[in-house]
Motif scaffolding. Structure first.
Motif, PDB file in Angstrom:
ATOM      1  N   THR A 173     -54.538 110.681   7.850  1.00  0.00           N
ATOM      2  CA  THR A 173     -55.708 110.060   8.452  1.00  0.00           C
ATOM      3  C   THR A 173     -55.567 108.545   8.410  1.00  0.00           C
ATOM      4  O   THR A 173     -55.221 107.991   7.368  1.00  0.00           O
ATOM      5  N   ASP A 198     -58.279 107.043  13.408  1.00  0.00           N
ATOM      6  CA  ASP A 198     -58.929 108.351  13.376  1.00  0.00           C
ATOM      7  C   ASP A 198     -60.393 108.173  12.994  1.00  0.00           C
ATOM      8  O   ASP A 198     -61.260 108.891  13.482  1.00  0.00           O
ATOM      9  N   TRP A 234     -59.464 116.148  17.499  1.00  0.00           N
ATOM     10  CA  TRP A 234     -60.369 115.208  16.840  1.00  0.00           C
ATOM     11  C   TRP A 234     -60.671 114.031  17.751  1.00  0.00           C
ATOM     12  O   TRP A 234     -59.769 113.427  18.335  1.00  0.00           O
ATOM     13  N   HIS A 259     -61.832 115.018   9.485  1.00  0.00           N
ATOM     14  CA  HIS A 259     -60.652 114.780  10.317  1.00  0.00           C
ATOM     15  C   HIS A 259     -59.470 115.597   9.821  1.00  0.00           C
ATOM     16  O   HIS A 259     -58.796 116.286  10.605  1.00  0.00           O
ATOM     17  N   ALA A 262     -59.860 119.264  10.529  1.00  0.00           N
ATOM     18  CA  ALA A 262     -59.694 119.581  11.953  1.00  0.00           C
ATOM     19  C   ALA A 262     -58.224 119.666  12.342  1.00  0.00           C
ATOM     20  O   ALA A 262     -57.802 120.601  13.038  1.00  0.00           O
TER      21      ALA A 262
END
Length: 330
Positions: A173, A198, A234, A259, A262
């Motif tokens: 991330t 993100d 995402w 995130h 996902a």
């Protein structure tokens, strides 16, 4: 650059790291950062031993323009994670001195509260003038921290714009911090980094800046919808927070977790990590080839002589590069 003693045993060091020994972890990172040939061989052996022991840690890259409050946020967010039962490793990349090559900041004073926590490990490393806002061995240091059992690994970069794509590719991330009301002079930096985000966090949402922070979140939230998402699973989201007051940390943590969940469910997480390992292989091969070129008989002297030839315009740099890259017997 400091190196470990020649008698260091990678197998013993690996056992100590797996047991959670912080001193051994710090020594291991020093080992992988060393540029000495004998240290590199032991570093590769150590990584080979520990790679099967990597945890399923959440790797989070944290970037943003200088002065946005990256270290302050990490100090507060790291404490928040520890309160939730996590263990936190922070790899903080400091700018390198062009004179000494060493780290300019080089200590843990920017994260004073987190540095005192038993379940936290902070390692400032010089960027060594490498591109991408990361140290040369950031990826390997991340692997070592995971092998030591840390389930959250935070990588703080210098925030140098478009080249941040390097760290965005090695983490799960990528969190980008933006300061409200920063002004048009940062727009170029923002554009380069925001496209990689993100999650986007507007910092310093306290005092008189609360209203501006909320407005910035709305503006960036709308802008993010027009950017082509880098993930099919995402859509980037924006949040405001105050690291000093502790406001917004839970919401931020929730978004970061959402995130990762996902991309894990879609299979993208495994794909990203596989791609990063292939990228790592390419970097190591290029490094090995360059090292062999430097060690070739007469290569250093030829390169030294070529500097004057290229500077005077007598020979093109392209010609010199081809000559140096040809096999020694050609």
């Amino acid at each position: 650059m400091p190196t470990l003693a020649p008698h260091t045993d990678p197998a013993l060091l690996a056992d100590q790291i797996r047991a959670g020994n912080r001193t051994s972890l710090a020594r291991a990172i020093t080992l992988i950062e060393s540029q000495r040939e004998q240290d590199r061989e032991r570093a590769y052996e150590l990584l080979q031993i520990l790679m099967p022991n990597l945890s399923n840690a959440h790797r989070i890259g944290i970037s943003g323009p200088p002065g946005v409050g990256k270290s302050t946020l990490i100090d507060a967010y790291g404490l928040h994670l520890i309160e939730q039962g996590h263990s936190v490793a922070v790899l903080a990349v400091d700018p390198s001195s062009s004179l000494s090559g060493g780290s300019i900041l080089g200590d843990k004073s920017r994260m004073p509260r987190l540095a005192q926590e038993e379940n936290a490990f902070i390692r400032p490393s010089p960027s060594d003038l490498a591109l991408g806002g990361v140290a040369r061995r950031t990826r390997e240091a991340m692997f070592l921290c995971e092998a030591a059992g840390f389930d959250r690994v935070l990588i703080e970069t210098m925030g140098v714009g478009q080249s941040e794509i390097q760290v965005a590719g090695m983490v799960d991330t990528f969190l980008v911090l933006i300061q409200p009301g920063a002004g048009d002079e940062l727009q170029g930096i923002k554009k380069g980094i925001v496209e990689l985000a993100d999650v986007l966090a507007v910092t310093k949402a306290d005092g008189e800046s609360v209203g501006r922070a909320r407005e910035a979140v709305a503006q960036y939230g709308a802008a993010l919808r027009y950017l082509r998402p880098k993930s099919e699973s995402w859509a980037p989201k924006a949040v405001s927070l105050s690291a000093l007051a502790g406001d917004g940390l839970s919401e931020l943590d929730g978004l970061l977790g959402q995130h990762r969940e996902a991309i894990a469910e879609s299979g993208e997480l495994d794909s990203r990590r596989q791609t990063d390992l292939v990228q790592w292989l390419g970097e190591l091969v290029e490094e090995a080839v360059l090292q062999r070129l430097r060690q070739r008989d007469g290569a250093r002297e030829r390169l030294t002589a070529a500097v004057g030839e290229v500077a005077s315009g007598a020979v093109s740099a392209y010609r010199i590069a081809l000559d140096l890259s040809r096999p020694a017997d050609s």
